[in-house]
Enzyme design. Structure first.
Site, PDB file in Angstrom:
ATOM      1  N   ASP A 135      27.942 148.598  64.405  1.00 34.36           N
ATOM      2  CA  ASP A 135      28.129 147.387  63.606  1.00 34.36           C
ATOM      3  C   ASP A 135      29.626 147.189  63.292  1.00 34.36           C
ATOM      4  OD1 ASP A 135      27.109 145.204  62.300  1.00 34.36           O
ATOM      5  OD2 ASP A 135      26.480 146.285  60.501  1.00 34.36           O
TER       6      ASP A 135
ATOM      7  N   SER B 155      19.204 140.320  54.729  1.00 31.17           N
ATOM      8  CA  SER B 155      18.474 140.757  53.529  1.00 31.17           C
ATOM      9  C   SER B 155      18.460 139.619  52.518  1.00 31.17           C
ATOM     10  CB  SER B 155      19.195 141.936  52.867  1.00 31.17           C
ATOM     11  OG  SER B 155      18.970 143.121  53.549  1.00 31.17           O
TER      12      SER B 155
ATOM     13  N   THR C 107      20.630 145.791  53.023  1.00 30.53           N
ATOM     14  CA  THR C 107      20.748 145.901  51.563  1.00 30.53           C
ATOM     15  C   THR C 107      19.401 146.008  50.839  1.00 30.53           C
ATOM     16  OG1 THR C 107      22.740 144.577  51.758  1.00 30.53           O
ATOM     17  CG2 THR C 107      21.840 144.838  49.547  1.00 30.53           C
TER      18      THR C 107
END
Ligand SMILES: [Zn+2]
Length: 283
Positions: A81, A212, A234
């Protein structure tokens, strides 16, 4: 069965669904994702970002990912990421990440193009796929009263997206439409139609970050408009934390092994709900 993200997203495209890319910075979160995926028989992505090295560094996290997926039958891949550090990307490729993200969205457009091309060439040597980002995706940190929102002028422009994808040869494009990394302090207002406009002019799968905390209704529109990978973390880690909090409040003596199990179960329940939502099953 390990595969590249490119192959995985072909499945999503054919079915008009999206797959979750779960950040999993430790054994508990990776296991929660793997167990949820096997239970639902849904492909998945385990993702690590340099910001999570402080929890488990990339070398150890890869050992965890590999050991937990050794016998997994559903398609999955390991994804790196957000980073603009080319050395870190090379390290990830050597460790076996089959997909990497180069994030040059904070750089000038031409610099982003130039560096993304370098990463595409580097990843090619390892047979890995590349995700890049255009536009600004805001970040919030829990505890801050204000979420750093970006104005819609910093959202991804469809003409620029077309040029970017053509010039760089990337496999996936992360776009900015108003989502935020972290906890949403206000209900996000998303430019969902922008996904459709970008989808019409680029021929690679589109990625949504800050997945999220977005309501199911908006998620479904985003997928129908062309989103194929949704980054998610999250609210899964919060679910694990909340499960532990309930347990701690109700017990006098706490054994750590119990906390680990409870966190896994809490995160697994959240991962199950997320996978169902992204693959259009009833939740
Ligand atoms: Zn992101």
């Amino acid at each position: 069965m390990e595969t590249t993200l490119k192959e995985l997203l072909k499945i999503a495209e054919a079915k008009n669904i999206a797959f979750a890319s779960f950040n999993a910075p430790n054994y508990e979160s990776a296991l929660a994702v793997v167990e949820a995926a096997e239970e639902l028989q849904v492909p998945f992505i385990l993702s690590h970002g340099p910001g999570h090295d402080k929890y488990t560094d990339i070398t150890r996290v890869m050992d965890i990912y590999k050991s937990l997926t050794k016998h997994v039958k559903v398609p999955f891949c390991f994804h790196l990421d957000h980073t603009s550090d080319l050395d870190y990307i090379e390290k990830a490729l050597k460790l076996g990440f089959t997909s990497v993200m180069y994030d040059g969205s904070h750089e000038s457009y031409e610099e982003n193009v130039k560096n993304t091309i370098k990463v595409v060439e580097m990843a090619k040597q390892y047979g890995a796929s590349v995700e890049a980002e255009l536009g600004t995706i805001a970040s919030s940190s829990y505890g801050n009263s204000e979420t750093l929102l970006v104005s819609s002028s910093e959202y991804t422009d469809s003409n620029q997206a077309k040029d970017f994808v053509e010039r760089t040869g990337i496999d996936m494009l992360a776009i900015a439409i108003g989502t935020v990394h972290g906890v949403y302090t206000t209900k996000p207002i998303l430019d969902l139609n922008r996904i459709k406009l970008i989808r019409e002019v680029v021929d690679v799968p589109l990625v949504l970050h800050g997945g999220s905390g977005i309501e199911n209704e908006d998620i479904q529109i985003a997928i129908d408009n062309g989103i194929r990978k949704i980054n998610y973390y999250t609210y899964m880690t919060l679910a694990g934390g909340e499960a532990v909090q309930r347990f701690v409040n109700n017990h006098e003596k706490i054994f750590f092994h119990d906390i680990s199990l409870i966190a896994i179960e809490g995160m697994k329940q959240d991962a199950l709900r997320t996978m169902k939502m992204f693959t259009k099953r009833d939740i």
